[in-house]
Motif scaffolding. Structure first.
Motif, PDB file in Angstrom:
ATOM      1  N   LEU A 259       0.811  -1.225   0.000  1.00 22.68           N
ATOM      2  CA  LEU A 259       0.000   0.000   0.000  1.00 22.68           C
ATOM      3  C   LEU A 259       0.839   1.267   0.000  1.00 22.68           C
ATOM      4  O   LEU A 259       0.391   2.308   0.491  1.00 22.68           O
ATOM      5  N   TYR A 260       2.026   1.211  -0.597  1.00 18.30           N
ATOM      6  CA  TYR A 260       2.926   2.359  -0.528  1.00 18.30           C
ATOM      7  C   TYR A 260       3.219   2.903  -1.927  1.00 18.30           C
ATOM      8  O   TYR A 260       3.215   2.165  -2.914  1.00 18.30           O
ATOM      9  N   ARG A 261       3.484   4.202  -1.968  1.00 16.58           N
ATOM     10  CA  ARG A 261       3.627   4.912  -3.234  1.00 16.58           C
ATOM     11  C   ARG A 261       5.049   4.734  -3.797  1.00 16.58           C
ATOM     12  O   ARG A 261       5.871   5.647  -3.726  1.00 16.58           O
ATOM     13  N   THR A 262       5.299   3.591  -4.343  1.00 21.44           N
ATOM     14  CA  THR A 262       6.577   3.338  -4.997  1.00 21.44           C
ATOM     15  C   THR A 262       6.532   3.876  -6.419  1.00 21.44           C
ATOM     16  O   THR A 262       5.467   4.057  -7.003  1.00 21.44           O
ATOM     17  N   ASP A 263       7.724   4.140  -6.976  1.00 17.79           N
ATOM     18  CA  ASP A 263       7.792   4.665  -8.346  1.00 17.79           C
ATOM     19  C   ASP A 263       9.037   4.106  -9.026  1.00 17.79           C
ATOM     20  O   ASP A 263       9.715   3.231  -8.488  1.00 17.79           O
ATOM     21  N   GLU A 264       9.349   4.591 -10.217  1.00 18.84           N
ATOM     22  CA  GLU A 264      10.480   4.053 -10.972  1.00 18.84           C
ATOM     23  C   GLU A 264      11.799   4.234 -10.230  1.00 18.84           C
ATOM     24  O   GLU A 264      12.672   3.368 -10.271  1.00 18.84           O
ATOM     25  N   GLN A 265      11.965   5.361  -9.556  1.00 19.03           N
ATOM     26  CA  GLN A 265      13.215   5.606  -8.825  1.00 19.03           C
ATOM     27  C   GLN A 265      13.304   4.762  -7.563  1.00 19.03           C
ATOM     28  O   GLN A 265      14.383   4.257  -7.209  1.00 19.03           O
ATOM     29  N   TYR A 266      12.175   4.609  -6.894  1.00 16.46           N
ATOM     30  CA  TYR A 266      12.106   3.817  -5.666  1.00 16.46           C
ATOM     31  C   TYR A 266      11.009   2.764  -5.861  1.00 16.46           C
ATOM     32  O   TYR A 266       9.883   2.931  -5.394  1.00 16.46           O
ATOM     33  N   PRO A 267      11.318   1.680  -6.550  1.00 16.94           N
ATOM     34  CA  PRO A 267      10.275   0.748  -6.995  1.00 16.94           C
ATOM     35  C   PRO A 267       9.714  -0.172  -5.928  1.00 16.94           C
ATOM     36  O   PRO A 267       8.656  -0.769  -6.129  1.00 16.94           O
ATOM     37  N   THR A 268      10.414  -0.297  -4.793  1.00 19.61           N
ATOM     38  CA  THR A 268       9.948  -1.172  -3.729  1.00 19.61           C
ATOM     39  C   THR A 268       9.815  -0.398  -2.427  1.00 19.61           C
ATOM     40  O   THR A 268      10.437   0.656  -2.246  1.00 19.61           O
ATOM     41  N   MET A 269       9.034  -0.936  -1.511  1.00 24.35           N
ATOM     42  CA  MET A 269       8.891  -0.245  -0.226  1.00 24.35           C
ATOM     43  C   MET A 269      10.205  -0.235   0.544  1.00 24.35           C
ATOM     44  O   MET A 269      10.471   0.675   1.324  1.00 24.35           O
ATOM     45  N   GLN A 270      11.056  -1.223   0.302  1.00 24.08           N
ATOM     46  CA  GLN A 270      12.350  -1.263   0.981  1.00 24.08           C
ATOM     47  C   GLN A 270      13.317  -0.207   0.462  1.00 24.08           C
ATOM     48  O   GLN A 270      14.288   0.136   1.135  1.00 24.08           O
ATOM     49  N   SER A 271      13.061   0.320  -0.735  1.00 25.08           N
ATOM     50  CA  SER A 271      13.965   1.312  -1.313  1.00 25.08           C
ATOM     51  C   SER A 271      13.559   2.749  -0.982  1.00 25.08           C
ATOM     52  O   SER A 271      14.337   3.682  -1.226  1.00 25.08           O
ATOM     53  N   LEU A 272      12.384   2.937  -0.417  1.00 22.99           N
ATOM     54  CA  LEU A 272      11.915   4.288  -0.083  1.00 22.99           C
ATOM     55  C   LEU A 272      12.755   4.903   1.040  1.00 22.99           C
ATOM     56  O   LEU A 272      13.199   4.206   1.954  1.00 22.99           O
ATOM     57  N   LEU A 273      12.956   6.214   0.955  1.00 23.48           N
ATOM     58  CA  LEU A 273      13.751   6.933   1.952  1.00 23.48           C
ATOM     59  C   LEU A 273      12.857   7.891   2.744  1.00 23.48           C
ATOM     60  O   LEU A 273      11.975   8.539   2.184  1.00 23.48           O
ATOM     61  N   ASN A 274      13.130   7.988   4.021  1.00 21.84           N
ATOM     62  CA  ASN A 274      12.330   8.885   4.844  1.00 21.84           C
ATOM     63  C   ASN A 274      12.811  10.330   4.711  1.00 21.84           C
ATOM     64  O   ASN A 274      13.705  10.639   3.912  1.00 21.84           O
ATOM     65  N   HIS A 275      12.270  11.229   5.510  1.00 24.60           N
ATOM     66  CA  HIS A 275      12.562  12.661   5.387  1.00 24.60           C
ATOM     67  C   HIS A 275      14.006  12.998   5.748  1.00 24.60           C
ATOM     68  O   HIS A 275      14.488  14.085   5.424  1.00 24.60           O
TER      69      HIS A 275
END
Length: 365
Positions: A259-275
């Motif tokens: 349920l997370y807003r992944t995209d081409e740069q950050y395609p998986t929830m594990q690749s997302l970066l916080n603030h």
């Protein structure tokens, strides 16, 4: 329907229930129906304070079984056609890590029994669940034997507790996915197999080097009733995978994103970066949660693609499952409480409302 207390710790003979069971998975798929399967128990219980992030072992099943049963009911109330037994990461390798090997069978059988009870109460399907073992190594055959034992016992328990089909999910290696399917075919007493792959940052290749398209085709050829994708990727990066394999297989395709807003740069929830630029997984993923409108758009796209097995994985909650169901044209019981702003004190249009709020206060909000 017998109560949970009377059936929880006793083996059950399900043969007398067969006449009243709903149509099976294969029959419904053959009829062109779309199956909704709510996943996401792991993250939801962690958010509620009953499961530890990190090991992510479903200890809540043995510590608070009544809460697990309630969540099963909650997801069905929201529109799920399937009660997926909460045995994800309830296998012997994960329990070894947290020192709870003694709870292995009780944890699995309790999750399965409760799922069967809720399925019987609600006329839905019950699925057994096996998943990534975290110990599979394509270059070490001894780990394959270990994985086979993990799959075998969980499948056999699912069969004994009355599962209608078996889900093999979150499998990032072709070898492990094929082993899971082989075990379902060998130990599943003929139950259909739904096998979903997890695709990490490389959208074309699984972690053991097999191409995603080839893997899906091979799983179909090996007898999977449904093939597709779940976990790690959000709706926006899962749908391209589905579009890539659509037309390459004849069996139904599954899509169950996180349920997370992944995209081409950050395609998986594990690749997302916080603030702060650090990994958001798992405790800072809240900031990336999809909106209900986004989930409705995902459901509409699934409908356009003709997908027959859809759901939501990590991050899911009942209101998201309801949104997905409604986007597919369903009206689950929870739709009784779907948003209706017509009676909101300021944004509403109901004539019983005070004009001070709807005409003046509304402009100040």
């Amino acid at each position: 329907v017998q109560s949970g207390c009377s059936r929880l710790y006793h083996s059950t003979n399900h043969s007398s229930e067969m006449a009243t069971k709903p149509r099976g998975l294969l029959e419904r798929l053959k009829a062109g129906e779309t199956i909704i399967c709510a996943e996401g128990y792991l993250f939801e219980f962690e958010r509620r304070g009953y499961l530890k992030a990190g090991a992510f072992v479903p200890e809540v099943v043995v510590e608070h079984p009544e809460l697990v049963k309630a969540m099963y009911r909650e997801f069905v109330h929201a529109g799920s056609d399937v009660v997926l037994a909460f045995t994800y990461y309830g296998h012997r390798e994960k329990l070894r890590v947290v020192g709870r090997e003694a709870d292995l069978e009780a944890m699995n059988r309790t999750a399965l029994k409760l799922a069967r009870e809720v399925a019987d109460e609600t006329g839905t399907l019950m699925a057994g669940n096996i998943c990534n073992t975290t110990c599979y190594d394509p270059d070490k055959p001894d780990t394959h034997d270990e994985c086979r034992q993990i799959f075998k016992e969980q499948i056999e328990w699912a069969v004994e507790e009355g599962a209608d089909f078996i889900v093999g999910e979150t499998l990032g290696m072709y070898g492990e996915a094929m082993l899971a399917l082989e075990c379902i075919k060998e130990y599943g007493k003929g139950l259909p197999a739904v096998v979903t792959l997890v695709v990490h940052r490389d959208p074309d290749t699984l972690t053991d080097g097999r191409s995603v398209v080839d893997a899906v085709k091979a799983l179909e050829e090996a007898g999977a009733a449904v093939v597709g994708f779940n976990c790690c990727r959000g709706p926006f990066t899962t749908l391209p995978l589905v579009e890539k394999v659509k037309g390459k297989v004849k069996v139904p395709i599954a899509a169950l994103p996180v349920l997370y807003r992944t995209d081409e740069q950050y395609p998986t929830m594990q690749s997302l970066l916080n603030h702060k630029g650090s990994r958001a997984f798992p405790v800072d993923l809240d900031a990336f949660l999809c909106s209900r409108t986004m989930i409705a758009e995902f459901g509409q796209r699934c409908k356009e693609l003709g997908l027959q097995y859809v759901g939501l994985c990590c991050g899911n909650a009942s209101h998201f499952t309801r949104t997905l169901a409604e986007s597919l044209g369903r009206t689950p019981p929870a739709s009784k409480y779907s948003p209706d702003m017509s009676q909101h004190f300021a944004y509403g249009t109901d004539k019983k409302l005070y004009s001070l709020n709807t005409e003046k206060i509304v402009k100040l909000l």
